[in-house]
Design a protein around this motif. Structure first.
Motif, mmCIF file in Angstrom:
data_model
loop_
_atom_site.group_PDB
_atom_site.id
_atom_site.type_symbol
_atom_site.label_atom_id
_atom_site.label_comp_id
_atom_site.label_asym_id
_atom_site.label_seq_id
_atom_site.Cartn_x
_atom_site.Cartn_y
_atom_site.Cartn_z
ATOM 1 N N LEU A 239 1.058 -1.118 -0.015
ATOM 2 C CA LEU A 239 -0.069 0.137 -0.081
ATOM 3 C C LEU A 239 0.809 1.222 0.102
ATOM 4 O O LEU A 239 0.583 2.249 -0.731
ATOM 5 C CB LEU A 239 -0.795 0.136 1.231
ATOM 6 N N GLU A 240 2.083 1.209 0.863
ATOM 7 C CA GLU A 240 2.763 2.289 0.734
ATOM 8 C C GLU A 240 3.482 2.619 -0.618
ATOM 9 O O GLU A 240 3.810 3.831 -1.005
ATOM 10 C CB GLU A 240 4.041 2.160 1.761
ATOM 11 N N LEU A 241 3.931 1.510 -1.502
ATOM 12 C CA LEU A 241 4.300 1.530 -2.708
ATOM 13 C C LEU A 241 3.201 2.117 -3.761
ATOM 14 O O LEU A 241 3.586 2.474 -4.815
ATOM 15 C CB LEU A 241 4.658 0.149 -3.158
ATOM 16 N N GLY A 242 1.986 2.212 -3.414
ATOM 17 C CA GLY A 242 0.999 2.980 -4.151
ATOM 18 C C GLY A 242 -0.108 1.798 -4.941
ATOM 19 O O GLY A 242 -1.012 2.217 -5.394
ATOM 20 N N VAL A 243 -0.105 0.476 -4.426
ATOM 21 C CA VAL A 243 -0.979 -0.386 -4.416
ATOM 22 C C VAL A 243 -2.259 -0.145 -3.902
ATOM 23 O O VAL A 243 -2.234 0.326 -2.679
ATOM 24 C CB VAL A 243 -0.737 -1.572 -4.207
ATOM 25 N N ARG A 244 -3.499 0.034 -4.309
ATOM 26 C CA ARG A 244 -4.602 0.161 -3.865
ATOM 27 C C ARG A 244 -5.312 -0.768 -3.130
ATOM 28 O O ARG A 244 -6.023 -0.591 -2.063
ATOM 29 C CB ARG A 244 -5.828 0.826 -4.832
ATOM 30 N N GLU A 245 -5.221 -1.898 -3.428
ATOM 31 C CA GLU A 245 -5.886 -3.100 -3.074
ATOM 32 C C GLU A 245 -4.976 -4.415 -2.788
ATOM 33 O O GLU A 245 -4.332 -4.747 -4.112
ATOM 34 C CB GLU A 245 -7.111 -3.439 -3.747
#
Length: 339
Positions: A239-245
């Motif tokens: 999630l910190e890397l930009g993955v939303r789910e």
């Protein structure tokens, strides 16, 4: 949240009606035995492939789906093309004149245990290229679905996956990445080196709990954690890397979704298992089809679990996948048993 439409690369006008889901990879012929292969007997020929399974599942649930890949100039390749077209999947395929279509033999030892024997080295499917994928992407897509199987097939296929993920993310097309680790294709270290960077382009990462470390390795110096803690840690990293789910498939234990808003768990639906092959792909198809419908995370998770329950209750990789009007059948049956 709804899946967006492609904005198109510079100089290219995207299709005003992009396909709902675009995926690519290797589709093979699966020769299935109901018992040990060494005993001989009847073999059933079917189409197998994680990406084509998802495309079929999404098409059955009422959305347009396209598959890109290569098959051999042989009866097996012709069979695959006919089957996918018959399921309403749009094709961006190439017939390779010199390489054969991949073949796998599958023996079912128990309802939940099967063994696969692959004959796919140097297959036509491993030759999918950046140019072929670029052509498919030019038509536009609301979701690009990738798996960790395709980049393991060849350097050319890996380049195609990396190109597609980077381009789609840059164009605003949500990228779905199902880790789908295959130990017969590459080692965990090899997979980690490729899939970790690939996950940075993904809006949705789908994995079993023992695959999460392939896309979100532990921070240096961290100690091994309990499975639940390790899952939360890996999801937080993604999630910190930009993955939303971050969607975690747990088979008979259900599934979970981690987002910036929190963590949601859902149990599996109790059914009589007949054949678990393809259940994960069915879940993915259900989840992504609900995303295309604009459903929220709980509804997407529920539809994924419903589709997975249909898959394990019937034989075949995709043959038992539900159509939209059938989704309520299991809910209705479940309700009648609880009254």
């Amino acid at each position: 949240m709804t899946a967006g439409a492609a904005t198109g690369p510079a100089g290219h006008t995207p299709d005003p009606h992009p396909v709902g889901l675009l995926t690519f990879g290797e589709a093979m012929v699966s020769l299935r035995s109901a018992g040990p292969l060494a005993n001989g007997g009847v073999l059933n020929m079917q189409v197998a492939g994680a990406e084509s399974n998802v495309a079929i599942g999404v098409a059955r649930l009422g959305h347009t789906a396209a598959w890109a890949g290569a098959v051999g100039a042989d009866p097996h390749g012709e069979f695959i093309v006919k089957q996918l077209r018959g399921e309403g999947v749009q094709l961006h395929h190439r017939v390779h004149p010199d390489r054969s279509t991949g073949v796998m033999f599958l023996e079912q030892r128990t309802a939940d245990l099967s063994r696969a024997f692959y004959y796919r080295a140097g297959s036509a499917g491993s030759t999918i290229s950046r140019s072929q994928v670029a052509s498919a992407l030019d038509g536009g897509a609301r979701i690009l679905h990738l798996t960790g199987i395709t980049p393991a097939l060849s350097a050319e296929a890996r380049d195609a996956v990396e190109y597609a993920a980077e381009r789609a993310a840059a164009e605003g097309v949500p990228v779905s990445l199902d880790v789908n680790y295959r130990s017969k294709l590459w080692s965990r270290d090899q997979a980690r080196a490729v899939l970790g960077p690939l996950a940075r382009h993904a809006a949705i990462v789908i994995a079993s709990d023992d695959e999460l470390d392939l896309v979100a390795p532990p921070r240096e110096g961290s100690r091994p954690a309990a499975p639940a803690t390790a899952e939360s840690h890996a999801a937080a990293c993604l999630l910190e890397l930009g993955v939303r789910e971050v969607v975690v498939k747990r088979g008979a234990a259900g599934a979970a979704v981690h987002t910036a808003e929190g963590h949601l768990e859902a149990p599996a639906i109790a059914v009589t298992p007949v054949d678990t092959v393809g259940a994960g792909d069915a879940f993915t198809a259900g989840y992504l089809s609900a995303l295309l419908d604009g459903e929220d995370v709980p509804a997407r998770l529920h539809r994924g679990i419903l589709a997975g329950a249909f898959a394990v209750s019937t034989r075949g990789d995709w043959e038992g996948l539900p159509r939209r009007e059938e989704l309520a059948l299991l809910d209705a049956a479940r309700g009648s048993t609880q009254r």
